[in-house]
Design a protein around this motif. Structure first.
Motif, PDB file in Angstrom:
ATOM      1  N   UNK A   1     -11.218 -10.433  12.809  1.00 40.37           N
ATOM      2  CA  UNK A   1     -12.016 -11.124  11.789  1.00 40.37           C
ATOM      3  C   UNK A   1     -13.150 -11.939  12.408  1.00 40.37           C
ATOM      4  N   UNK A   2     -12.833 -12.793  13.384  1.00 39.15           N
ATOM      5  CA  UNK A   2     -13.860 -13.662  13.956  1.00 39.15           C
ATOM      6  C   UNK A   2     -14.876 -12.876  14.775  1.00 39.15           C
ATOM      7  N   UNK A   3     -14.413 -11.853  15.477  1.00 39.72           N
ATOM      8  CA  UNK A   3     -15.341 -11.020  16.237  1.00 39.72           C
ATOM      9  C   UNK A   3     -16.365 -10.373  15.331  1.00 39.72           C
ATOM     10  N   UNK A   4     -15.910  -9.864  14.198  1.00 42.10           N
ATOM     11  CA  UNK A   4     -16.806  -9.218  13.243  1.00 42.10           C
ATOM     12  C   UNK A   4     -17.731 -10.239  12.575  1.00 42.10           C
ATOM     13  N   UNK A   5     -17.214 -11.405  12.235  1.00 44.24           N
ATOM     14  CA  UNK A   5     -18.037 -12.425  11.579  1.00 44.24           C
ATOM     15  C   UNK A   5     -19.234 -12.794  12.439  1.00 44.24           C
ATOM     16  N   UNK A   6     -18.977 -13.084  13.711  1.00 51.56           N
ATOM     17  CA  UNK A   6     -20.076 -13.550  14.550  1.00 51.56           C
ATOM     18  C   UNK A   6     -21.005 -12.417  14.978  1.00 51.56           C
ATOM     19  N   UNK A   7     -20.511 -11.194  14.997  1.00 54.73           N
ATOM     20  CA  UNK A   7     -21.412 -10.068  15.227  1.00 54.73           C
ATOM     21  C   UNK A   7     -22.313  -9.868  14.006  1.00 54.73           C
ATOM     22  N   UNK A   8     -21.745  -9.935  12.804  1.00 53.08           N
ATOM     23  CA  UNK A   8     -22.545  -9.768  11.596  1.00 53.08           C
ATOM     24  C   UNK A   8     -23.586 -10.885  11.468  1.00 53.08           C
ATOM     25  N   UNK A   9     -23.212 -12.119  11.792  1.00 49.54           N
ATOM     26  CA  UNK A   9     -24.182 -13.214  11.755  1.00 49.54           C
ATOM     27  C   UNK A   9     -25.312 -12.975  12.759  1.00 49.54           C
TER      28      UNK A   9
END
Length: 403
Positions: free
Chosen positions: A132-140
């Motif tokens: 979840x966090x890996x994807x969130x910060x990549x998307x940001x």
């Protein structure tokens, strides 16, 4: 019969007639942009029709040659050593759009020349980008890159924000920072090369980047394909400041540090980049993935299954749909493996261990007369000197027959 012969002739003629101008246009692009790496990347090309395995090959200064690719060679857009030559392999049909064709061909030509350019080929584990966090910060980070492309007067600000989100992700997964860099050096630089060779206008390039990022965000997984989005944008924008930035790279370069040196970083406000929406979407996805992981574990770990050793494997798969299953490995919904024991074709799920020493599939149905092993969504064609054996616990593996 005459109509069939004429039809087959026309198919053959059309294939050759299409490939020859494709070769010419990519050869011209490689000549025009030879200054990108101080090397003309044009080299041997191998085009393959996936159904028939019919191939069309061409080497610099020579004519097109036709043939059949053996079943022992996996198909894919890639670079391969085969029949004494190092080729860039392309699956037909190619993109209709000229810029897309050149981008694809020169991406693979970069891989073909990669070692000569001083870069090793790497495909490291970036399974944290399924978290979840890996994807969130990549998307940001990607949303910030999109605004950097759109708002030219605030471009540096958005790039600094993008790098803030990148550093935030790296702080959460310090053990994976080097893996990200290795994959970006491998696929990111190849895609950057394709973008430059495609020779789009500035506006068309920015439009392409934005639409590519939007498509990527909707893809099932980011684990192996994120580098296609990040490095081309950073590299393209850095090229406007330093046209030779990429020529200063070596196999040990840290791409993140290079971008930080160019733009720096500032603490970013997530709300500028749809932070609330991204977090909400990723919370929902995380719960779905939790259930999916439990189902895969039950199918490929807890229950009896087939275990195939990976000895001298040749593997092809779709990097857009893989599913990390730590600590066991990665699930591949589609996969083809060719190894000493034969050929495995998967249209459902297979699990490759984290150390790449084995592949697992579900329970088999076995036909010893044909040396054909089949299960739900997979098929294994064993070579004649191998057989399937069952262990005491119901798990199957293969064994080499005694001479």
């Amino acid at each position: 019969m005459k109509k069939l012969i004429l039809f087959l002739y026309l198919l053959h003629f059309n294939a050759v007639a299409q490939i020859e101008p494709y070769v010419q246009e990519v050869e011209e692009a490689c000549t025009v942009f030879s200054s990108l790496w101080n090397k003309n990347l044009y080299g041997p090309l191998l085009f393959v029709e996936p159904q028939s395995r019919k191939i069309y090959t061409i080497k610099p200064g020579e004519s097109l040659v036709e043939g059949i690719l053996p079943d022992s060679v996996n198909l894919g857009n890639t670079s391969i050593h085969w029949n004494g030559t190092h080729w860039a392999m392309l699956i037909l049909p190619l993109p209709q759009d000229k810029t897309g064709r050149i981008q694809l061909l020169t991406h693979e030509l970069f891989h073909r020349a990669q070692k000569d350019l001083g870069f090793e080929q790497n495909n490291p584990d970036c399974s944290h980008l399924n978290d979840k966090d890996g994807r969130i910060y990549l998307r940001l980070e990607l949303e910030a890159l999109k605004l950097a492309l759109e708002e030219t007067t605030r471009q540096d600000f958005h790039l600094q924000n993008a790098l803030y989100f990148r550093q935030k992700r790296h702080s959460l997964y310090p053990a994976k920072v080097q893996n990200e860099n290795l994959l970006e050096m491998n696929e990111g630089l190849a895609e950057f090369t394709g973008i430059i060779h495609s020779n789009r206008t500035k506006q068309d390039t920015k439009t392409y980047f934005r639409s590519a990022i939007d498509r990527f965000i909707k893809s099932p997984t980011y684990v192996r394909s994120f580098a296609y989005q990040t490095i081309p944008v950073y590299g393209y924008l850095l090229r406007q400041k330093d046209v030779k930035w990429n020529q200063k790279l070596n196999n040990d370069s840290n791409l993140t540090q290079i971008f930080l040196d160019a733009w720096g970083t500032v603490e970013a406000d997530e709300n500028v980049y749809q932070g609330a929406l991204i977090r909400e979407e990723e919370e929902i996805r995380a719960e779905t993935n939790r259930k999916r992981a439990l189902a895969y574990k039950a199918q490929l770990i807890d229950q009896a299954h087939v275990v195939l050793p990976l000895e001298k494997m040749n593997i092809s798969f779709d990097p857009r749909n893989i599913f990390p299953l730590p600590p066991y490995g990665t699930v591949y919904p589609t996969l083809t493996v060719i190894d000493n024991w034969g050929k495995l074709t998967v249209n459902s799920e297979a699990l490759i261990s984290e150390d790449w020493k084995e592949v697992r599939v579900s329970l088999p149905k076995y036909n010893p007369q044909m040396n054909l092993v089949q299960g739900e969504g997979w098929e294994l064609n064993l070579n004649e000197d191998y057989s399937l054996i069952e262990s005491d616990k119901g798990t199957f593996t293969i064994s080499k027959k005694s001479p």
